[in-house]
Design an enzyme around this catalytic site. Structure first.
Site, PDB file in Angstrom:
ATOM      1  N   LYS A   1     -51.396 -26.905  33.210  1.00  0.00           N
ATOM      2  CA  LYS A   1     -52.534 -26.003  33.426  1.00  0.00           C
ATOM      3  C   LYS A   1     -53.342 -25.810  32.143  1.00  0.00           C
ATOM      4  CE  LYS A   1     -51.669 -25.064  37.767  1.00  0.00           C
ATOM      5  NZ  LYS A   1     -50.624 -26.052  38.018  1.00  0.00           N
TER       6      LYS A   1
HETATM    7  N1  T4K Z   1     -50.427 -23.082  43.563  1.00  0.00           N
HETATM    8  C1  T4K Z   1     -51.178 -24.144  43.239  1.00  0.00           C
HETATM    9  C2  T4K Z   1     -52.531 -24.280  43.856  1.00  0.00           C
HETATM   10  C3  T4K Z   1     -50.709 -25.093  42.315  1.00  0.00           C
HETATM   11  O1  T4K Z   1     -51.463 -26.166  42.007  1.00  0.00           O
HETATM   12  C4  T4K Z   1     -49.429 -24.906  41.749  1.00  0.00           C
HETATM   13  C5  T4K Z   1     -48.902 -25.861  40.800  1.00  0.00           C
HETATM   14  C6  T4K Z   1     -48.681 -23.767  42.110  1.00  0.00           C
HETATM   15  C7  T4K Z   1     -49.224 -22.879  43.022  1.00  0.00           C
HETATM   16  C8  T4K Z   1     -47.325 -23.477  41.564  1.00  0.00           C
HETATM   17  O2  T4K Z   1     -47.317 -23.147  40.185  1.00  0.00           O
HETATM   18  P1  T4K Z   1     -45.955 -23.459  39.317  1.00  0.00           P
HETATM   19  O3  T4K Z   1     -44.805 -22.876  40.074  1.00  0.00           O
HETATM   20  O4  T4K Z   1     -45.869 -24.951  39.125  1.00  0.00           O
HETATM   21  O5  T4K Z   1     -46.212 -22.705  38.033  1.00  0.00           O
HETATM   22  C9  T4K Z   1     -48.084 -30.476  38.899  1.00  0.00           C
HETATM   23  C10 T4K Z   1     -47.435 -29.196  38.427  1.00  0.00           C
HETATM   24  O6  T4K Z   1     -46.024 -29.316  38.383  1.00  0.00           O
HETATM   25  C11 T4K Z   1     -47.765 -28.002  39.233  1.00  0.00           C
HETATM   26  O7  T4K Z   1     -47.579 -26.866  38.396  1.00  0.00           O
HETATM   27  C12 T4K Z   1     -49.223 -28.013  39.690  1.00  0.00           C
HETATM   28  N2  T4K Z   1     -49.539 -26.924  40.562  1.00  0.00           N
HETATM   29  C13 T4K Z   1     -49.536 -29.316  40.396  1.00  0.00           C
HETATM   30  C14 T4K Z   1     -50.964 -29.383  40.866  1.00  0.00           C
HETATM   31  O8  T4K Z   1     -49.345 -30.365  39.462  1.00  0.00           O
HETATM   32  P2  T4K Z   1     -47.135 -32.774  39.612  1.00  0.00           P
HETATM   33  O9  T4K Z   1     -46.027 -33.123  40.545  1.00  0.00           O
HETATM   34  O10 T4K Z   1     -48.422 -33.450  39.772  1.00  0.00           O
HETATM   35  O11 T4K Z   1     -46.682 -32.877  38.078  1.00  0.00           O
HETATM   36  P3  T4K Z   1     -46.293 -34.129  37.216  1.00  0.00           P
HETATM   37  O12 T4K Z   1     -44.970 -33.853  36.610  1.00  0.00           O
HETATM   38  O13 T4K Z   1     -46.410 -35.401  37.997  1.00  0.00           O
HETATM   39  O14 T4K Z   1     -47.370 -34.095  36.059  1.00  0.00           O
HETATM   40  C15 T4K Z   1     -48.673 -34.631  36.168  1.00  0.00           C
HETATM   41  C16 T4K Z   1     -48.996 -35.342  34.864  1.00  0.00           C
HETATM   42  O15 T4K Z   1     -48.966 -34.429  33.796  1.00  0.00           O
HETATM   43  C17 T4K Z   1     -48.012 -36.434  34.500  1.00  0.00           C
HETATM   44  O16 T4K Z   1     -48.527 -37.653  34.962  1.00  0.00           O
HETATM   45  C18 T4K Z   1     -47.946 -36.411  32.994  1.00  0.00           C
HETATM   46  C19 T4K Z   1     -48.424 -35.028  32.619  1.00  0.00           C
HETATM   47  N3  T4K Z   1     -47.359 -34.171  32.096  1.00  0.00           N
HETATM   48  C20 T4K Z   1     -46.586 -33.438  32.963  1.00  0.00           C
HETATM   49  C21 T4K Z   1     -45.593 -32.622  32.496  1.00  0.00           C
HETATM   50  C22 T4K Z   1     -44.721 -31.829  33.443  1.00  0.00           C
HETATM   51  C23 T4K Z   1     -47.163 -34.064  30.731  1.00  0.00           C
HETATM   52  O17 T4K Z   1     -47.874 -34.754  29.960  1.00  0.00           O
HETATM   53  N4  T4K Z   1     -46.195 -33.243  30.259  1.00  0.00           N
HETATM   54  C24 T4K Z   1     -45.394 -32.516  31.072  1.00  0.00           C
HETATM   55  O18 T4K Z   1     -44.515 -31.763  30.591  1.00  0.00           O
HETATM   56  O19 T4K Z   1     -47.274 -31.181  39.750  1.00  0.00           O
END
Ligand code: T4K
Length: 360
Positions: free
Chosen positions: A184
């Site tokens: 975020k």
């Molecule tokens: N409501 C809405 C509308 C939301 O979009 C979200 C979360 C929530 C509620 C819930 O909030 P939280 O409980 O998560 O606080 C990501 C996030 O995990 C998620 O927080 C977010 N929305 C959602 C839209 O996106 P993924 O599955 O796309 O994440 P991930 O791990 O594939 O990461 C995307 C890219 O970010 C990776 O390709 C590389 C980069 N990355 C990711 C992480 C975790 C980094 O560079 N470092 C990192 O530590 O869900």
């Protein structure tokens, strides 16, 4: 070999500044249990957003769970299908039923004109999402909720720094819930918060996040462990100082993308007001899913990985009911978020756009 480009990277303050908070934690030995750094973060986020109160939590998902619990909701909750799975999951997890309503074709937020048709005698609340930070029609939603005695919880996970009518977007609804996840605009690694101007509700959420304890450690309410750690809070305090700069850089990059893509006939954009948007995502809408799939393949061949936020539209997944929602179905199939983060260089943006635009 060129490096892969992913959809995002976390925005992080200089390590020395984070280390200063770590040093304080090491010295005090206080790691958690609503410690001094978390309390300071609550104060500083409140000042930054211009809201009276911030309740820091372990993540954005539990922020919504606690909001539902603290409002004693049981029954149907009207929400949008064009969102991350967490929005609907928390409703079902809290033993309520998500009822999906179609979205507006331009803002991609819940269409307020369709909310009333979905209200039944079991409806207890509306849970809209300010998707990609574009504010929902909060005035219409409040009016409908008021007329039908419904609570309003905003999923404002994407919407830090957004102001509407001169007020923080977090100040609308009975409660607004945000995420401070690593991906975020503002992050505490994992984290989130609830915002409410209702003092009683705020006090209840505070107890609920700490097993139901009051200040004297008496068990006085229902509760769970949803506390933010001191390490997360320290990272948040360091990152908060850079938030204006982060938003400005994202805006510049978003606008640079637009300058390269605006004349493309097969791509369009979310409708937003430039001053009411935080530029945390770079969503684009293709004219067909076929074109989207073809472009994602071309980009993957160049090691560029946008994401299909948010696909499928949640009314199409097994777990939930399946109302026919033509706009959400049509839009969710055709949206991808392009890479957008502070360290993304202009030359990478040029490359991404030239791959997108090649071969029509
Ligand atoms: N409501 C809405 C509308 C939301 O979009 C979200 C979360 C929530 C509620 C819930 O909030 P939280 O409980 O998560 O606080 C990501 C996030 O995990 C998620 O927080 C977010 N929305 C959602 C839209 O996106 P993924 O599955 O796309 O994440 P991930 O791990 O594939 O990461 C995307 C890219 O970010 C990776 O390709 C590389 C980069 N990355 C990711 C992480 C975790 C980094 O560079 N470092 C990192 O530590 O869900």
């Amino acid at each position: 070999m060129n490096k892969p480009i992913y959809v995002t990277q976390p925005s992080l303050a200089p390590l020395e500044e984070v280390n200063e908070y770590l040093r304080q934690i090491w010295e005090s030995g206080i790691m958690t249990h609503n410690g001094p750094l978390m309390q300071r973060l609550e104060k500083e986020v409140s000042e930054y957003e211009g809201v009276p109160d911030t309740i820091c939590l372990a993540n954005g998902t539990c922020a919504m769970q606690l909001a539902i619990r603290a409002l004693d909701l049981e029954g149907e909750i009207i929400t949008t299908p064009f969102t991350f799975i967490a929005t609907a999951n928390v409703i079902a997890w809290e033993r309520c039923t998500p009822v999906f309503v179609d979205i507006d074709p331009d803002t991609w937020n819940i269409d307020p004109d369709k909310i009333e048709d979905a209200i039944s005698d079991k409806t207890v609340a509306v849970l809209p999402v300010h998707v990609f930070s574009a504010p929902c029609d909060v005035a219409r939603i409040q009016q409908i909720a008021g007329e039908h005695g419904l609570k309003v919880i905003y999923d404002a996970a994407h919407a830090m720094c957004v102001k509407l009518n001169g007020k923080s977007i977090m100040s609308y609804g009975d409660v607004s819930c945000t995420s401070f996840h690593a991906t975020k605009l503002f992050n505490t690694c994992e984290g989130g918060a609830c915002f409410t101007e209702n003092k009683e509700l705020a006090s209840r959420i505070r107890k609920m996040r700490f097993f139901g304890f009051d200040e004297m450690k008496e068990i006085v309410d229902d509760g769970i462990n949803a506390k933010m750690t001191e390490i997360a809070a320290g990272l948040g305090l360091a990152n908060l100082r850079y938030l204006d700069e982060v938003r400005k850089k994202r805006r510049d990059k978003y606008e640079f993308y637009r300058s390269l893509l605006d004349s493309c006939g097969f791509i369009s954009f979310q409708k937003y007001d430039p001053e009411e948007y935080n530029y945390s995502y770079m969503p684009i809408l293709f004219d067909s899913e076929e074109r989207l799939l073809c472009k994602l393949e071309q980009l993957a061949n160049a090691k560029i990985y946008p994401r299909r936020y948010f696909y499928p539209s949640l009314n199409n997944i097994e777990l939930f009911s399946h109302p026919k929602l033509p706009v959400a179905n049509a839009v969710a199939k055709r949206i991808a978020c392009l890479p957008l983060y502070n360290k993304l260089s202009d030359s990478s943006i040029r490359t991404i756009c030239s791959v997108l635009l090649e071969n029509g």
